[in-house]
Design an enzyme around this catalytic site. Structure first.
Site, mmCIF file in Angstrom:
data_model
loop_
_atom_site.group_PDB
_atom_site.id
_atom_site.type_symbol
_atom_site.label_atom_id
_atom_site.label_comp_id
_atom_site.label_asym_id
_atom_site.label_seq_id
_atom_site.Cartn_x
_atom_site.Cartn_y
_atom_site.Cartn_z
ATOM 1 C CG HIS A 186 -0.362 0.237 2.529
ATOM 2 N ND1 HIS A 186 -0.129 -0.769 3.439
ATOM 3 C CD2 HIS A 186 0.050 1.382 3.139
ATOM 4 C CE1 HIS A 186 0.388 -0.266 4.539
ATOM 5 N NE2 HIS A 186 0.511 1.047 4.381
ATOM 6 C CG ASP A 197 -0.038 -4.210 2.836
ATOM 7 O OD1 ASP A 197 0.109 -3.620 1.744
ATOM 8 O OD2 ASP A 197 -0.143 -3.618 3.929
ATOM 9 C CB SER A 200 3.137 1.752 6.291
ATOM 10 O OG SER A 200 1.982 1.919 7.070
#
Length: 398
Positions: free
Chosen positions: A203, A233, A341
């Site tokens: 992402h 992911d 992230s």
């Protein structure tokens, strides 16, 4: 000649064995027999043979076969010089009285090569067992040798020291800025090869038209997407014209336990190289994230505070949409914020055990409530390692 014989009627039977022995000793040698040896019999000394049994005496005197009592012991004596004129004397056997109550002499067993080898084998086995036991005592383990799936990036004396872990691993963590069709995305990544292969979240780079990467020393590189796996992911990117980078050490997430100390490194809100610490709060958390690129861009543009995810039927940081994927995650209370992230979750020895991927943020509330509340999630590094070959080949999304 290995056998002895006598002719029929050669000796007479006597009531006492000593009587027969004396007559035999004084009788003339039968001329038909082979002549006595022409050399002087070797006289044994007391050190060589202090005592001989009847069997030994008979073997040394083939021409005499005295009958003795079971408990009698015989010794050899040299005959007088000159003997019987045949060029050599004959050894005479004289009885020696056994000591009262003394046990019958036992035949001494010769210790041959087989016995010696057996003894050596027993000693060697005893030494081997003792050595193994000694190692076990020193190591405190049931097995002498133990194989580890991880290494110690920091010195053993610095295990768990946040400053040492940060100094060792920070050069392997980068900031990623992705340019999207309607904005930009900021995240983190982990260098896994010295020529610039980097693992991050899907992402973070999904839908990017260009990617810029900044290392801990401030150098900037352009990167290209190698492969993506939206279901996990994960994404693999590669820096252009990079070399000599410090690759992180990928650990073993299967050995992680609740309560283990961890360190998180990333670029929350563009603050490169931010270090936080905490513990592993839980294992195998089912985390659901969005795989919808348009949904992702809406959340990033809306400034909702981070990538949307859901847990336990509740949605965090925005709507996850209808296109989602679920994976098992490590939960940590180390402070994570938007921008973390794709960054590193590190164990006390400096090994990467997870890729930070989702976090709860209350930034949608008032400014006084903004920030991490200790609910962060990371993709286990063993999931990353098992997916690495696929990512290098383009990933499951190609």
């Amino acid at each position: 000649m290995t056998e002895s014989f006598r002719r029929s009627g050669e000796y007479e039977n006597f009531d006492t064995p000593h009587q027969g022995a004396q007559q035999h000793a004084s009788s003339a040698v039968n001329p038909e027999w082979p002549p006595p040896p022409a050399y002087q019999p070797v006289q044994q000394t007391a050190q060589q043979a202090p005592q001989q049994t009847m069997q030994q005496a008979v073997q040394q005197g083939p021409y005499q076969q005295p009958v003795v009592e079971p408990t009698a012991v015989w010794q050899t004596q040299a005959a007088p010089a000159g003997g019987d004129g045949n060029g050599g004397g004959t050894a005479l056997l004289t009885p020696v009285a056994a000591e009262p109550g003394a046990p019958e002499p036992k035949k001494k067993r010769t210790r041959g090569p087989l016995a010696l080898l057996a003894a050596v084998a027993i000693v060697a086995a005893a030494i081997g067992g003792g050595t193994a036991y000694g190692i076990q005592e020193l190591t405190g383990k049931d097995q002498v040798v133990s194989s580890s799936t991880t290494t110690s990036v920091v010195p053993s004396s610095k295990t768990g020291d946040v400053a040492s872990i940060a100094a060792a691993v920070s050069p392997s963590v980068v900031e990623i800025n992705a340019t999207l069709s309607n904005g930009s995305s900021t995240g983190s990544g982990v260098i896994i090869t010295s020529d610039g292969e980097i693992i991050t979240n899907n992402h973070v780079i999904s839908g990017a038209s260009s990617i810029k990467v900044t290392t801990s020393d401030g150098k900037s590189y352009t990167a290209k997407v190698v492969g993506t796996d939206s279901k996990k992911d994960l994404a693999l990117i590669k820096l252009e014209n990079a070399s000599g980078l410090k690759a992180a050490t990928l650990g073993n997430s299967d050995g992680v336990q609740v309560g283990d100390e961890v360190v998180a490194i990333g670029s929350p809100e563009g603050l490169t190289g931010t270090v936080t610490s905490g513990i592993v709060s839980a294992l195998n958390r089912d985390v659901t994230v969005s795989t919808d690129e348009s949904q992702q861009q809406q959340q990033q543009q809306g400034g909702s505070g981070g990538w949307p995810f859901e847990f336990g039927g509740q949605q965090f940081n925005g709507d996850t949409g209808t296109s989602t994927t679920t994976y098992k995650a490590l939960q940590t209370d180390a402070s994570l914020n938007p921008g973390n992230s794709g960054g590193a979750l590190i164990d006390a020895s400096g090994n990467i055990i997870g890729i930070n991927s989702a976090m709860y943020s209350a930034s949608s509330s008032s400014s006084s409530d903004a920030g991490s509340v200790g609910l962060g999630f990371a993709i286990p590094v063993n999931t990353v390692k098992s997916d690495l070959a696929s990512l290098r080949a383009g990933g499951s999304d190609s």
